[in-house]
Design an enzyme around this catalytic site. Sequence first.
Site, PDB file in Angstrom:
ATOM      1  N   HIS A   1      -8.641   0.782  -3.666  1.00  0.00           N
ATOM      2  CA  HIS A   1      -9.536   0.590  -2.519  1.00  0.00           C
ATOM      3  C   HIS A   1     -10.243   1.922  -2.244  1.00  0.00           C
ATOM      4  O   HIS A   1      -9.623   2.878  -1.796  1.00  0.00           O
ATOM      5  CB  HIS A   1      -8.662   0.142  -1.333  1.00  0.00           C
ATOM      6  CG  HIS A   1      -9.382   0.003  -0.036  1.00  0.00           C
ATOM      7  ND1 HIS A   1      -8.722  -0.156   1.159  1.00  0.00           N
ATOM      8  CD2 HIS A   1     -10.705  -0.005   0.273  1.00  0.00           C
ATOM      9  CE1 HIS A   1      -9.596  -0.267   2.147  1.00  0.00           C
ATOM     10  NE2 HIS A   1     -10.810  -0.156   1.638  1.00  0.00           N
TER      11      HIS A   1
ATOM     12  N   MET B   1      -9.287   8.002  -0.195  1.00  0.00           N
ATOM     13  CA  MET B   1     -10.076   8.447   0.973  1.00  0.00           C
ATOM     14  C   MET B   1     -10.614   9.844   0.722  1.00  0.00           C
ATOM     15  O   MET B   1      -9.916  10.693   0.162  1.00  0.00           O
ATOM     16  CB  MET B   1      -9.186   8.465   2.215  1.00  0.00           C
ATOM     17  CG  MET B   1      -8.487   7.146   2.489  1.00  0.00           C
ATOM     18  SD  MET B   1      -7.579   7.214   4.042  1.00  0.00           S
ATOM     19  CE  MET B   1      -6.736   5.626   3.992  1.00  0.00           C
TER      20      MET B   1
ATOM     21  N   ASP C   1      -4.962   3.515  -1.828  1.00  0.00           N
ATOM     22  CA  ASP C   1      -6.012   3.856  -0.867  1.00  0.00           C
ATOM     23  C   ASP C   1      -6.602   5.223  -1.176  1.00  0.00           C
ATOM     24  O   ASP C   1      -5.936   6.243  -1.035  1.00  0.00           O
ATOM     25  CB  ASP C   1      -5.431   3.838   0.549  1.00  0.00           C
ATOM     26  CG  ASP C   1      -5.159   2.422   1.017  1.00  0.00           C
ATOM     27  OD1 ASP C   1      -6.104   1.611   0.992  1.00  0.00           O
ATOM     28  OD2 ASP C   1      -4.006   2.126   1.389  1.00  0.00           O
TER      29      ASP C   1
ATOM     30  N   HIS D   1      -1.414  -1.461  -4.110  1.00  0.00           N
ATOM     31  CA  HIS D   1      -2.673  -1.126  -3.434  1.00  0.00           C
ATOM     32  C   HIS D   1      -2.749   0.388  -3.254  1.00  0.00           C
ATOM     33  O   HIS D   1      -1.859   1.008  -2.683  1.00  0.00           O
ATOM     34  CB  HIS D   1      -2.706  -1.842  -2.085  1.00  0.00           C
ATOM     35  CG  HIS D   1      -3.985  -1.684  -1.332  1.00  0.00           C
ATOM     36  ND1 HIS D   1      -5.097  -2.472  -1.559  1.00  0.00           N
ATOM     37  CD2 HIS D   1      -4.343  -0.829  -0.342  1.00  0.00           C
ATOM     38  CE1 HIS D   1      -6.078  -2.112  -0.733  1.00  0.00           C
ATOM     39  NE2 HIS D   1      -5.645  -1.108   0.023  1.00  0.00           N
TER      40      HIS D   1
ATOM     41  N   MET E   1     -11.175  -5.822   6.178  1.00  0.00           N
ATOM     42  CA  MET E   1     -10.382  -4.792   6.861  1.00  0.00           C
ATOM     43  C   MET E   1      -9.979  -5.320   8.225  1.00  0.00           C
ATOM     44  O   MET E   1     -10.822  -5.742   9.017  1.00  0.00           O
ATOM     45  CB  MET E   1     -11.200  -3.509   7.061  1.00  0.00           C
ATOM     46  CG  MET E   1     -11.399  -2.646   5.834  1.00  0.00           C
ATOM     47  SD  MET E   1      -9.906  -2.217   4.904  1.00  0.00           S
ATOM     48  CE  MET E   1      -8.898  -1.384   6.138  1.00  0.00           C
TER      49      MET E   1
ATOM     50  N   MET F   1     -12.375   4.209  -0.207  1.00  0.00           N
ATOM     51  CA  MET F   1     -12.947   4.509   1.112  1.00  0.00           C
ATOM     52  C   MET F   1     -13.640   5.859   1.007  1.00  0.00           C
ATOM     53  O   MET F   1     -13.175   6.871   1.535  1.00  0.00           O
ATOM     54  CB  MET F   1     -11.831   4.511   2.164  1.00  0.00           C
ATOM     55  CG  MET F   1     -11.331   3.118   2.496  1.00  0.00           C
ATOM     56  SD  MET F   1      -9.687   3.127   3.231  1.00  0.00           S
ATOM     57  CE  MET F   1      -8.702   3.238   1.747  1.00  0.00           C
TER      58      MET F   1
ATOM     59  N   SER G   1       0.850  -1.193   0.000  1.00  0.00           N
ATOM     60  CA  SER G   1       0.000   0.000   0.000  1.00  0.00           C
ATOM     61  C   SER G   1       0.880   1.236   0.000  1.00  0.00           C
ATOM     62  O   SER G   1       1.678   1.445   0.926  1.00  0.00           O
ATOM     63  CB  SER G   1      -0.878   0.015   1.248  1.00  0.00           C
ATOM     64  OG  SER G   1      -1.355   1.331   1.465  1.00  0.00           O
TER      65      SER G   1
ATOM     66  N   GLY H   1       1.351  -1.867   4.202  1.00  0.00           N
ATOM     67  CA  GLY H   1       1.803  -0.486   4.010  1.00  0.00           C
ATOM     68  C   GLY H   1       3.029  -0.203   4.844  1.00  0.00           C
ATOM     69  O   GLY H   1       4.158  -0.202   4.346  1.00  0.00           O
TER      70      GLY H   1
ATOM     71  N   ASP I   1      -6.349  -6.337   4.770  1.00  0.00           N
ATOM     72  CA  ASP I   1      -5.775  -4.992   4.699  1.00  0.00           C
ATOM     73  C   ASP I   1      -5.789  -4.348   6.078  1.00  0.00           C
ATOM     74  O   ASP I   1      -6.851  -4.102   6.646  1.00  0.00           O
ATOM     75  CB  ASP I   1      -6.622  -4.164   3.710  1.00  0.00           C
ATOM     76  CG  ASP I   1      -6.098  -2.755   3.501  1.00  0.00           C
ATOM     77  OD1 ASP I   1      -4.990  -2.445   3.985  1.00  0.00           O
ATOM     78  OD2 ASP I   1      -6.805  -1.982   2.836  1.00  0.00           O
ATOM     79  N   GLY I   2      -4.592  -4.063   6.577  1.00  0.00           N
ATOM     80  CA  GLY I   2      -4.468  -3.306   7.812  1.00  0.00           C
ATOM     81  C   GLY I   2      -3.631  -4.009   8.867  1.00  0.00           C
ATOM     82  O   GLY I   2      -4.007  -5.077   9.350  1.00  0.00           O
TER      83      GLY I   2
HETATM   84  C1  DX5 Z   1      -6.155   1.693   5.822  1.00  0.00           C
HETATM   85  C2  DX5 Z   1      -5.806   1.355   4.401  1.00  0.00           C
HETATM   86  C3  DX5 Z   1      -4.706   0.388   4.301  1.00  0.00           C
HETATM   87  C4  DX5 Z   1      -3.397   0.845   4.859  1.00  0.00           C
HETATM   88  C5  DX5 Z   1      -2.637  -0.368   5.242  1.00  0.00           C
HETATM   89  O1  DX5 Z   1      -7.258   2.530   5.820  1.00  0.00           O
HETATM   90  O2  DX5 Z   1      -6.924   0.807   3.725  1.00  0.00           O
HETATM   91  O3  DX5 Z   1      -4.527  -0.050   2.960  1.00  0.00           O
HETATM   92  O4  DX5 Z   1      -2.626   1.595   3.984  1.00  0.00           O
HETATM   93  O5  DX5 Z   1      -1.477   0.051   5.830  1.00  0.00           O
HETATM   94  P1  DX5 Z   1      -0.805  -0.748   7.018  1.00  0.00           P
HETATM   95  O6  DX5 Z   1      -0.312  -2.024   6.413  1.00  0.00           O
HETATM   96  O7  DX5 Z   1       0.266   0.176   7.467  1.00  0.00           O
HETATM   97  O8  DX5 Z   1      -1.863  -0.980   8.067  1.00  0.00           O
HETATM   98 ZN    ZN Z   2      -6.518  -0.220   1.743  1.00  0.00          ZN
END
Ligand code: DX5
Ligand code: ZN
Length: 227
Positions: free
Chosen positions: A66, A37, A35, A33, A137, A68, A8, A197, A175-176
């Site tokens: 992804h 937002m 993200d 990946h 998640m 969000m 990510s 990430g 993810d997370g």
């Molecule tokens: C969180 C994201 C993840 C995030 C994961 O809202 O959807 O994709 O970047 O990062 P890590 O692996 O650091 O939790």
């Molecule tokens: Zn994500």
Amino acid sequence: MSVRLAPSILSADFAALGDAIAAAERGGADLIHVDVMDGHFVPNITIGPPVVKAIRKVAKVPLDVHLMITDPDRYIDAFADAGAAMISVHVEVLPHLHRTVHAIQKLGVKAGVVINPSTPVGALLEIASDVDFVLVMSVNPGFGGQTFIPRSESKVRDVRALLDRAGNTADVEIDGGVDFQNIASVVSAGARIIVAGAAVFNTPDPEQAVRDLKAAANRAAGATTPR
Ligand code: DX5
Ligand code: ZN
């Protein structure tokens, strides 16, 4: 089938995304990946279609986008045009999830459905045969670098069972908060796309981190009975 690792870029240096992606790819990243937002569905604001388009030009592997955001239906075309190979949408914001999943697929993009930590696996019941993948998640979405919620491991197992019952071989993505401590257990639970990430980009050598995470994931997959 082997596990796909999806670094990510949320934890990468946004001023040097091309370099971050290249390093991840040298380490063997299977997907990137991304993200997205909007400051409404989650508290943070990140990137939109123009940045995805720019990333697409430099990335060699497919982009896993992804969303969000509160109104994904409005933006699916734009992200498909920008070059997303996979788009995932949250069940929590979509009253007409079936329509959205099919709209994504009609654009030639793989459609994923995401569930938050507090969303029950049962929310996927009626869509289980339609999806190309399900994203579980394992933190509350919004930020990178959070701590893995342990209960997510059994959710992965339950989603896998639900997809199997629906006769769908679609992959489960997680993810997370995935790191060296928990990657083997989430893979053993059935996850086959692993987002990471902080465990990749908050290290001195992201290329090596990808290589090591992927090796750990594939060792765990090898130790799991094939489904
Ligand atoms: C969180 C994201 C993840 C995030 C994961 O809202 O959807 O994709 O970047 O990062 P890590 O692996 O650091 O939790
Ligand atoms: Zn994500």
